[in-house]
Design a protein around this motif. Sequence first.
Motif, mmCIF file in Angstrom:
data_model
loop_
_atom_site.group_PDB
_atom_site.id
_atom_site.type_symbol
_atom_site.label_atom_id
_atom_site.label_comp_id
_atom_site.label_asym_id
_atom_site.label_seq_id
_atom_site.Cartn_x
_atom_site.Cartn_y
_atom_site.Cartn_z
ATOM 1 N N ALA A 74 -5.397 2.059 0.478
ATOM 2 C CA ALA A 74 -5.057 3.167 -0.423
ATOM 3 C C ALA A 74 -3.560 3.195 -0.710
ATOM 4 C CB ALA A 74 -5.502 4.491 0.190
ATOM 5 N N ALA A 75 -2.734 2.958 0.317
ATOM 6 C CA ALA A 75 -1.281 2.945 0.115
ATOM 7 C C ALA A 75 -0.871 1.819 -0.833
ATOM 8 C CB ALA A 75 -0.568 2.805 1.452
ATOM 9 N N PHE A 76 -1.499 0.649 -0.686
ATOM 10 C CA PHE A 76 -1.206 -0.478 -1.574
ATOM 11 C C PHE A 76 -1.587 -0.141 -3.010
ATOM 12 C CE2 PHE A 76 -2.895 -4.157 -3.847
ATOM 13 C CZ PHE A 76 -1.742 -4.934 -3.940
ATOM 14 N N LEU A 77 -2.782 0.420 -3.201
ATOM 15 C CA LEU A 77 -3.227 0.755 -4.556
ATOM 16 C C LEU A 77 -2.341 1.822 -5.190
ATOM 17 C CD1 LEU A 77 -7.091 0.678 -4.030
ATOM 18 C CD2 LEU A 77 -5.667 -1.026 -5.198
ATOM 19 N N GLN A 80 0.841 0.063 -6.306
ATOM 20 C CA GLN A 80 0.652 -0.815 -7.444
ATOM 21 C C GLN A 80 0.368 -0.068 -8.743
ATOM 22 O OE1 GLN A 80 1.140 -4.243 -7.406
ATOM 23 N NE2 GLN A 80 1.942 -3.682 -5.408
ATOM 24 N N PHE A 81 -0.444 0.977 -8.672
ATOM 25 C CA PHE A 81 -0.911 1.616 -9.892
ATOM 26 C C PHE A 81 -0.302 2.987 -10.181
ATOM 27 C CE2 PHE A 81 -4.435 -1.241 -8.641
ATOM 28 C CZ PHE A 81 -4.339 -2.101 -9.720
ATOM 29 N N CYS A 82 0.306 3.608 -9.178
ATOM 30 C CA CYS A 82 0.834 4.960 -9.375
ATOM 31 C C CYS A 82 2.313 5.075 -9.023
ATOM 32 C CB CYS A 82 0.044 5.958 -8.533
ATOM 33 S SG CYS A 82 -1.712 5.977 -8.900
ATOM 34 N N GLY A 83 2.953 3.938 -8.748
ATOM 35 C CA GLY A 83 4.364 3.978 -8.397
ATOM 36 C C GLY A 83 4.629 4.626 -7.053
ATOM 37 N N GLY A 84 3.680 4.540 -6.142
ATOM 38 C CA GLY A 84 3.829 5.152 -4.820
ATOM 39 C C GLY A 84 4.823 4.411 -3.945
ATOM 40 N N ALA A 85 5.038 4.944 -2.773
ATOM 41 C CA ALA A 85 5.966 4.363 -1.804
ATOM 42 C C ALA A 85 5.463 2.995 -1.344
ATOM 43 C CB ALA A 85 6.104 5.296 -0.607
#
Length: 119
Positions: A74-77, A80-85
Amino acid sequence: LRSGVSRAADILGERGTLVTIKESALDLSTPVTRATTSWGAFLVADCYGSPLYGASRHFALADDVDAVSSAPVAAFLKQQFCGGAPLQGSDTMVEGRLNSKAAGSLCAPFPLFVSCFES
């Protein structure tokens, strides 16, 4: 599978990230698999030298008890897709960090299996 993933990480180098979950963080009893699929009956053959060696680890990742394997996915996705940490290491990972390989090696007793990364 473990040796193939480690080899892929070696080939990719800094272009990839290896996430290795500690066996101690997984529920190797695979309760979800045993309760909902016919694979549970085959997991008794998960011993060294068997074609099913490592299957309980595989299904423990899929069972995802306590969100051990879904959290890094989930953190990777999100990254990649939401500009997360960026993905971070955790206490469920080998050595508590990314890009750590599990100790030991596995020699597959079936020479017909060739890594998909062979050149």
